[in-house]
Design a protein around this motif. Sequence first.
Motif, PDB file in Angstrom:
ATOM      1  N   VAL A 151     -43.035   7.971  19.432  1.00 27.29           N
ATOM      2  CA  VAL A 151     -44.356   7.888  18.809  1.00 27.29           C
ATOM      3  C   VAL A 151     -45.070   9.237  18.843  1.00 27.29           C
ATOM      4  CG1 VAL A 151     -46.669   6.895  19.010  1.00 27.29           C
ATOM      5  CG2 VAL A 151     -44.667   5.413  19.144  1.00 27.29           C
ATOM      6  N   LEU A 152     -45.171   9.831  20.014  1.00 34.45           N
ATOM      7  CA  LEU A 152     -45.847  11.132  20.107  1.00 34.45           C
ATOM      8  C   LEU A 152     -45.106  12.192  19.288  1.00 34.45           C
ATOM      9  CD1 LEU A 152     -46.991  11.362  23.839  1.00 34.45           C
ATOM     10  CD2 LEU A 152     -48.440  11.247  21.809  1.00 34.45           C
ATOM     11  N   ARG A 153     -43.783  12.114  19.302  1.00 32.02           N
ATOM     12  CA  ARG A 153     -43.010  13.065  18.507  1.00 32.02           C
ATOM     13  C   ARG A 153     -43.308  12.910  17.020  1.00 32.02           C
ATOM     14  NH1 ARG A 153     -39.862  11.755  14.806  1.00 32.02           N
ATOM     15  NH2 ARG A 153     -38.729  10.258  16.086  1.00 32.02           N
ATOM     16  N   ALA A 154     -43.468  11.674  16.562  1.00 33.30           N
ATOM     17  CA  ALA A 154     -43.766  11.436  15.153  1.00 33.30           C
ATOM     18  C   ALA A 154     -45.183  11.884  14.793  1.00 33.30           C
ATOM     19  CB  ALA A 154     -43.593   9.950  14.828  1.00 33.30           C
ATOM     20  N   ALA A 216     -38.911  15.125   3.690  1.00 28.00           N
ATOM     21  CA  ALA A 216     -38.813  15.650   5.052  1.00 28.00           C
ATOM     22  C   ALA A 216     -40.048  15.277   5.860  1.00 28.00           C
ATOM     23  CB  ALA A 216     -38.642  17.163   5.016  1.00 28.00           C
ATOM     24  N   LEU A 217     -41.227  15.306   5.237  1.00 32.12           N
ATOM     25  CA  LEU A 217     -42.450  14.898   5.934  1.00 32.12           C
ATOM     26  C   LEU A 217     -42.372  13.430   6.347  1.00 32.12           C
ATOM     27  CD1 LEU A 217     -45.314  15.570   6.910  1.00 32.12           C
ATOM     28  CD2 LEU A 217     -46.140  14.901   4.637  1.00 32.12           C
ATOM     29  N   GLU A 218     -41.833  12.588   5.484  1.00 34.65           N
ATOM     30  CA  GLU A 218     -41.664  11.174   5.831  1.00 34.65           C
ATOM     31  C   GLU A 218     -40.753  11.021   7.047  1.00 34.65           C
ATOM     32  OE1 GLU A 218     -40.305   8.925   2.518  1.00 34.65           O
ATOM     33  OE2 GLU A 218     -42.000   9.468   1.232  1.00 34.65           O
ATOM     34  N   ALA A 219     -39.669  11.782   7.078  1.00 30.68           N
ATOM     35  CA  ALA A 219     -38.746  11.704   8.212  1.00 30.68           C
ATOM     36  C   ALA A 219     -39.417  12.158   9.504  1.00 30.68           C
ATOM     37  CB  ALA A 219     -37.512  12.558   7.933  1.00 30.68           C
ATOM     38  N   LEU A 220     -40.296  13.140   9.409  1.00 33.87           N
ATOM     39  CA  LEU A 220     -41.004  13.622  10.593  1.00 33.87           C
ATOM     40  C   LEU A 220     -42.050  12.627  11.082  1.00 33.87           C
ATOM     41  CD1 LEU A 220     -41.605  17.376   9.660  1.00 33.87           C
ATOM     42  CD2 LEU A 220     -40.189  16.517  11.524  1.00 33.87           C
ATOM     43  N   THR A 221     -42.482  11.708  10.207  1.00 30.76           N
ATOM     44  CA  THR A 221     -43.571  10.792  10.533  1.00 30.76           C
ATOM     45  C   THR A 221     -43.063   9.447  11.029  1.00 30.76           C
ATOM     46  OG1 THR A 221     -44.769  11.891   8.739  1.00 30.76           O
ATOM     47  CG2 THR A 221     -45.818   9.977   9.650  1.00 30.76           C
ATOM     48  N   THR A 222     -41.811   9.339  11.350  1.00 32.96           N
ATOM     49  CA  THR A 222     -41.259   8.070  11.825  1.00 32.96           C
ATOM     50  C   THR A 222     -40.835   8.175  13.285  1.00 32.96           C
ATOM     51  OG1 THR A 222     -39.061   8.697  11.003  1.00 32.96           O
ATOM     52  CG2 THR A 222     -40.440   7.366   9.553  1.00 32.96           C
ATOM     53  N   ALA A 223     -41.220   7.160  14.053  1.00 37.43           N
ATOM     54  CA  ALA A 223     -40.791   7.100  15.455  1.00 37.43           C
ATOM     55  C   ALA A 223     -39.336   6.665  15.549  1.00 37.43           C
ATOM     56  CB  ALA A 223     -41.689   6.136  16.233  1.00 37.43           C
ATOM     57  N   PRO A 232     -35.283  14.089  12.481  1.00 33.49           N
ATOM     58  CA  PRO A 232     -36.518  14.869  12.625  1.00 33.49           C
ATOM     59  C   PRO A 232     -36.267  16.368  12.753  1.00 33.49           C
ATOM     60  CG  PRO A 232     -36.646  12.882  13.960  1.00 33.49           C
ATOM     61  CD  PRO A 232     -35.246  12.955  13.432  1.00 33.49           C
ATOM     62  N   GLY A 233     -35.258  16.747  13.519  1.00 31.47           N
ATOM     63  CA  GLY A 233     -34.959  18.163  13.679  1.00 31.47           C
ATOM     64  C   GLY A 233     -34.550  18.816  12.373  1.00 31.47           C
ATOM     65  N   ALA A 234     -33.671  18.136  11.622  1.00 29.85           N
ATOM     66  CA  ALA A 234     -33.223  18.669  10.341  1.00 29.85           C
ATOM     67  C   ALA A 234     -34.365  18.704   9.332  1.00 29.85           C
ATOM     68  CB  ALA A 234     -32.068  17.831   9.798  1.00 29.85           C
TER      69      ALA A 234
END
Length: 259
Positions: A151-154, A216-223, A232-234
Amino acid sequence: MTTAAPPHRVTPARVLHSEWHKLRTLRSTWVNLTATTVLTVAMGIGLGAAYDGSGEGGMDPVMFVLLGTQFATINLGVLGILATAGEYSTGQIRATLTAVPRRLPVLWSKAAVLAAVALPLTLVTNLLTFPLAQTFLAGTDQAASLTDPGVLRALAGNAAGLALLTVLALGIGALVRSVPLAIGAFIGLLMIVPEVLAMLPYAVVDDAVRYFPGKALEALTTARPAPEAASPGAALFAMVLWTAVTLAAAAVVLRRRDV
């Protein structure tokens, strides 16, 4: 006999201070940033309050709460575009580049100032929106807490992605030098081009589309990243690459083209 005062030297710190002064003294900056926060928080709370627990097709809880960042994407993109293309439209860029004849420090300073504003703003907004929305989601399939895995990572990933998109938009504005055309190019890159490419019946195109900025933003916004999405890294690396390439192209154009 009096001697003339020596002229002020152009230093990176002074260019940075100048760009910060220009950004913070514009009323549109504060309207834009306030609207970004208010819309994100209001939509998160509104979605949480309206959710009846019937299920949203397995949507990630962070993505669900932060659907309001769709507005933030446009708001911050416009802010980035105005920082460069806006100066060309008003003619202020001539004074800026006369004061800083090497030119490139102006571009780097604008990018640094925008990133320094966008990143903490969106991170604080996310950390405020998520727990407020979750007060309405207890007992539903969208219930989650800040301490849950990912969660915090997202939340932080979304903030980092939005900051990078802001700088990407700045680069587009410097390339196009027209506010309407730059906004069209920004929206097209984020929302239209990936959807058009996704309709092509080629697996390699599908693989490439997931690394476009919007996806890519969507992938970063998912827990809990979906199997078909980028990790998320990619996704973060892809967004950094998009932003770096756009800024590099803007730097080349800035050096070679007349104002």
